[in-house]
Design a protein around this motif. Structure first.
Motif, PDB file in Angstrom:
ATOM      1  N   THR A  83     -59.383 -10.409 -53.948  1.00 30.02           N
ATOM      2  CA  THR A  83     -58.466  -9.393 -53.444  1.00 30.02           C
ATOM      3  C   THR A  83     -57.784  -8.647 -54.588  1.00 30.02           C
ATOM      4  OG1 THR A  83     -56.816 -11.159 -53.116  1.00 30.02           O
ATOM      5  CG2 THR A  83     -58.064 -10.446 -51.197  1.00 30.02           C
ATOM      6  N   LEU A  86     -60.100  -6.032 -55.672  1.00 32.15           N
ATOM      7  CA  LEU A  86     -60.165  -4.931 -54.716  1.00 32.15           C
ATOM      8  C   LEU A  86     -58.851  -4.161 -54.605  1.00 32.15           C
ATOM      9  CD1 LEU A  86     -62.228  -6.537 -51.813  1.00 32.15           C
ATOM     10  CD2 LEU A  86     -62.998  -4.897 -53.519  1.00 32.15           C
ATOM     11  N   VAL A  89     -58.582  -0.410 -54.253  1.00 33.59           N
ATOM     12  CA  VAL A  89     -58.943   0.208 -52.976  1.00 33.59           C
ATOM     13  C   VAL A  89     -57.694   0.483 -52.150  1.00 33.59           C
ATOM     14  CG1 VAL A  89     -60.241  -0.079 -50.843  1.00 33.59           C
ATOM     15  CG2 VAL A  89     -61.161  -0.971 -52.990  1.00 33.59           C
ATOM     16  N   TRP A  90     -56.796  -0.492 -52.105  1.00 39.99           N
ATOM     17  CA  TRP A  90     -55.598  -0.337 -51.265  1.00 39.99           C
ATOM     18  C   TRP A  90     -54.626   0.674 -51.876  1.00 39.99           C
ATOM     19  CZ3 TRP A  90     -58.597  -2.535 -48.320  1.00 39.99           C
ATOM     20  CH2 TRP A  90     -59.168  -3.786 -48.559  1.00 39.99           C
ATOM     21  N   ALA A 103     -64.486   0.517 -53.499  1.00 43.39           N
ATOM     22  CA  ALA A 103     -64.544  -0.788 -52.832  1.00 43.39           C
ATOM     23  C   ALA A 103     -65.874  -1.482 -53.097  1.00 43.39           C
ATOM     24  CB  ALA A 103     -64.326  -0.625 -51.334  1.00 43.39           C
ATOM     25  N   HIS A 107     -66.413  -4.903 -55.292  1.00 43.07           N
ATOM     26  CA  HIS A 107     -66.935  -6.120 -54.674  1.00 43.07           C
ATOM     27  C   HIS A 107     -68.225  -6.583 -55.337  1.00 43.07           C
ATOM     28  CE1 HIS A 107     -67.334  -8.996 -51.305  1.00 43.07           C
ATOM     29  NE2 HIS A 107     -68.626  -8.819 -51.499  1.00 43.07           N
ATOM     30  N   ILE A 139     -60.150  -9.981 -46.831  1.00 46.15           N
ATOM     31  CA  ILE A 139     -60.490  -8.590 -47.149  1.00 46.15           C
ATOM     32  C   ILE A 139     -60.542  -7.750 -45.872  1.00 46.15           C
ATOM     33  CG2 ILE A 139     -62.268  -7.076 -48.103  1.00 46.15           C
ATOM     34  CD1 ILE A 139     -63.092  -9.460 -49.901  1.00 46.15           C
ATOM     35  N   LEU A 143     -58.500  -4.392 -44.753  1.00 46.67           N
ATOM     36  CA  LEU A 143     -59.221  -3.168 -44.433  1.00 46.67           C
ATOM     37  C   LEU A 143     -58.876  -2.686 -43.028  1.00 46.67           C
ATOM     38  CD1 LEU A 143     -61.268  -1.328 -45.819  1.00 46.67           C
ATOM     39  CD2 LEU A 143     -63.094  -2.673 -44.756  1.00 46.67           C
TER      40      LEU A 143
END
Length: 229
Positions: A83, A86, A89-90, A103, A107, A139, A143
């Protein structure tokens, strides 16, 4: 003469120090486990982990309630690592295609660099606790929140957001995991390009079914900050 309350406070202080020391040692052993797995592969044993930590094997279990507890601690740390990888991405600012690209790259990049850890988790699921599934769920839940935000903005039914999120995560994870075991000469960049195209087609179909036609390269308004993972 020492009062009972003073004795109680002293005992509480010792308990707190012991708890803090135990938690610190647990973290150190988990870090040693990650190094042992990277070196010895997915079948790294507790003996390998103890050797990497510089302790005798029995000492490990003074801080863990058996092998299952140790493996779960490793799985929890792996979830944090994924996480964290990633997180861009957020926090992304840009278009749908940029979000998908970041993303997928994050990953597949993490998986390529941590293949032994992924295999280790796959081999050591216990009962109804599946470490790899736990990571996928973390994840997908994150999402889901992202999809709900944009579906609300587009006036769509958000009830499908979770299904779409889990579908995307399942697609990426299953394809990347199979590629990890048998890449068949396909470089990671080519795999990522395929996944990006497939994900956009899935999302585009979902949007069109909800009456939305979205340019994948259109800059989207940023979502609100997501809670820390």
């Amino acid at each position: 003469m020492t009062s009972p309350s003073a004795t109680s406070r002293s005992g509480d202080g010792r308990a707190a120090r012991w708890a803090g020391q135990r938690e610190r040692r647990r973290r150190e052993f988990v870090e040693a486990a990650l190094r042992a797995i990277a070196e010895h592969g997915p079948r790294a044993s507790t003996a390998h982990i103890a050797e990497e930590a510089g302790v005798a094997r029995p000492q490990l279990y003074k801080h863990f309630d058996g092998a299952t507890d140790l493996n779960q601690a490793i799985a929890d740390e792996a979830a944090l690592l994924v996480t964290s990888a990633l997180r861009p991405v957020w926090e992304l600012r840009g278009s749908a295609m940029q979000l998908i690209t970041v993303a997928v790259d994050a990953h597949t990049g993490w998986l390529a660099e941590n293949g032994n850890l992924y295999r280790y988790l796959s081999l050591r699921s216990h009962g109804d606790r599946n470490a790899v599934a736990d990571v996928r769920t973390v994840i997908a839940r994150q999402l889901t929140q992202l999809f709900e935000h944009y579906m609300t903005m587009f006036g769509m039914d958000i009830r499908i957001a979770e299904s779409v999120a889990f579908g995307v995560v399942g697609l990426v994870d299953s394809c990347a995991a199979q590629w990890l075991e048998n890449p068949r000469g396909v470089p990671r960049t080519e795999l990522a390009a395929l996944l990006i195209r497939w994900i956009w087609r899935l999302l585009d179909d979902t949007l069109r079914a909800g009456g939305v036609e979205l340019d994948p390269h259109l800059t989207l308004p940023p979502p609100p900050p997501q809670p820390a993972l």
